[in-house]
Write an enzyme that holds these catalytic residues in place. Structure first.
Site, short mmCIF file in Angstrom:
data_model
loop_
_atom_site.label_atom_id
_atom_site.label_comp_id
_atom_site.label_asym_id
_atom_site.label_seq_id
_atom_site.Cartn_x
_atom_site.Cartn_y
_atom_site.Cartn_z
N SER A 173 -52.78 -13.63 -24.01
CA SER A 173 -52.72 -12.54 -24.72
C SER A 173 -53.30 -12.94 -26.15
O SER A 173 -54.39 -13.55 -26.11
CB SER A 173 -51.28 -11.93 -24.96
OG SER A 173 -51.21 -10.63 -25.66
N THR A 174 -52.53 -12.81 -27.31
CA THR A 174 -52.90 -13.18 -28.47
C THR A 174 -53.57 -14.73 -28.52
O THR A 174 -52.83 -15.52 -28.09
CB THR A 174 -52.02 -12.84 -29.62
OG1 THR A 174 -51.45 -11.57 -29.49
CG2 THR A 174 -52.65 -13.13 -31.00
N HIS A 199 -55.06 -9.64 -22.19
CA HIS A 199 -54.57 -8.60 -22.82
C HIS A 199 -55.70 -8.08 -24.00
O HIS A 199 -55.89 -8.87 -24.59
CB HIS A 199 -53.26 -8.67 -23.55
CG HIS A 199 -52.12 -8.82 -22.78
ND1 HIS A 199 -50.93 -9.29 -23.24
CD2 HIS A 199 -51.97 -8.32 -21.37
CE1 HIS A 199 -50.16 -9.32 -22.23
NE2 HIS A 199 -50.51 -8.92 -21.19
N MET A 292 -47.89 -13.25 -27.49
CA MET A 292 -46.63 -13.01 -27.91
C MET A 292 -45.99 -12.30 -26.73
O MET A 292 -46.82 -11.50 -25.89
CB MET A 292 -46.84 -11.80 -28.95
CG MET A 292 -45.36 -11.26 -29.50
SD MET A 292 -44.49 -12.78 -30.40
CE MET A 292 -45.43 -12.83 -31.89
N ASP A 295 -45.01 -11.50 -20.89
CA ASP A 295 -45.62 -11.02 -19.70
C ASP A 295 -46.20 -12.37 -19.21
O ASP A 295 -46.62 -13.18 -19.52
CB ASP A 295 -46.86 -10.16 -20.15
CG ASP A 295 -47.56 -9.55 -19.17
OD1 ASP A 295 -46.88 -9.55 -17.82
OD2 ASP A 295 -48.77 -9.13 -19.00
#
Length: 352
Positions: A173-174, A199, A292, A295
């Site tokens: 993600s991030t 993501h 963050m 997931d």
């Protein structure tokens, strides 16, 4: 050590409406405060000389200097977490991917029509991504893409169309686009087939896949329904889809489905990893990278329970040590690995 809240936000946008809107919603949020606004990057530079800032929101198209040029200078001289908020379109989505490569923590697409109503609908996403950015580690981003291994000839370079008996699933993600790029640039062209679950909004995953394909020795593309997973091929899950796999004889094939109503994450890392756990079992490897939230933690645990080899990125090299921590805490990851060593870990597991 991170500063304590309220975190100070610098808003950079040439639209007075956007500056006022962001100032209002940020100042209404506990732990965030707009410390200053600027209509262009040159004014922002003057503010940064005399003002302490924790996070920046940044537009792309502005007078005097564009956002990408400012971002590049910022990351070189004074790295700070940046959330890009701009009117991206499908045609210029590669600029968003470039912004992430330069060090931006996240990206948000302004609405192209109905700006006032559209921005109100984005309020929760904007605040969530700014809050996430306050926890990000920045400053370790490469200044230009580089491939670790010597280049091969074009004929040897992309997609060795060989049925893979192993599958690698990488979720992030991030901060993930930079981490995935670093890993893929080190991978050998005979690496087993890879699934990349990052993501990202739908309009950006095509450009992200193209960016990876242009800077690595493996073939990288957006996944298509029914496509075969082969050695030397990495498939990026489209941002508005979810991916599972199935086996047909000796082949692994991908199946794309719509967004999940039960998941706040799309594409869902857990959804893909649970499928890989069930279908590939011991012939799979799972990797959870920076991001963050949680997931991928449950899906990675399912993979490990079914005999797969599983790892998570370590804290020191993660932009956000959230998802890797959750995967480690629930015993989904067998090992924590620094980002520069993950490609080596993949090669070792694959026996190449």
């Amino acid at each position: 050590m991170k500063n304590k809240p309220p975190y100070r936000v610098l808003v950079i946008d040439d639209s007075a409406f956007i500056r006022q809107f962001l100032t209002r919603i940020i100042n209404q949020t506990q732990d965030l405060k707009v410390i200053a606004t600027a209509a262009d990057p040159l004014k922002a530079m003057e503010i940064l000389k005399k003002t302490e800032v924790d996070v920046i929101t940044l537009d792309i198209e502005m007078p005097n200097m564009d956002g990408l040029q400012f971002l590049k200078q910022l990351m070189h001289f004074r790295p700070l977490p940046v959330v890009m908020i701009s009117s991206w379109t499908q045609e210029d989505s590669e600029m968003a991917v470039q912004a992430l490569a330069l060090g931006a923590v996240d990206i948000i697409a302004k609405p192209t029509l109905g700006l006032r109503i559209g921005m109100e609908k984005l309020k929760d996403e904007i605040i969530t991504k700014i809050k996430t950015a306050t926890q990000a580690r920045v400053g370790r981003f490469p200044s230009s893409p580089k491939v670790a291994s010597p280049p091969l000839s074009v004929s040897d370079n992309k997609g060795l169309k060989v049925t893979t008996d192993k599958v690698i699933a990488i979720g992030a993600s991030t901060g993930g686009t930079v981490a995935i790029t670093e890993i893929c640039q080190q991978l050998r062209p005979n690496v087993p087939g890879i699934l990349i679950i990052q993501h990202l909004p739908a309009m950006f995953t095509t450009s992200f896949a193209a960016s990876l394909n242009n800077t690595t020795r493996i073939q990288v593309k957006e996944a298509e329904d029914g496509e075969q997973i082969t050695s030397g091929l990495a498939l990026v899950v489209p941002g508005d889809k979810n991916l599972t796999i199935r086996k047909s004889g000796a082949k692994y094939l991908v199946k794309l489905g719509p967004k999940l109503d039960v998941s706040i994450y799309n594409p869902s890392i857990n959804h893909t990893l649970h499928s890989v756990a069930e279908v590939a079992g011991v012939n799979a490897m799972g990797v959870i990278l920076t991001g963050m939230g949680n997931d991928g933690a449950d899906g990675l645990k399912a993979m490990r329970d079914n005999g797969a080899y599983t790892i998570a990125q370590d804290e020191k090299t993660s932009v956000i040590y959230g998802m890797p921590l959750r995967a480690w805490e629930n015993k989904g990851a067998a090992k924590q690995v620094p980002l520069p060593k993950i490609a080596e870990e993949i090669h070792h597991w694959a026996g190449i």
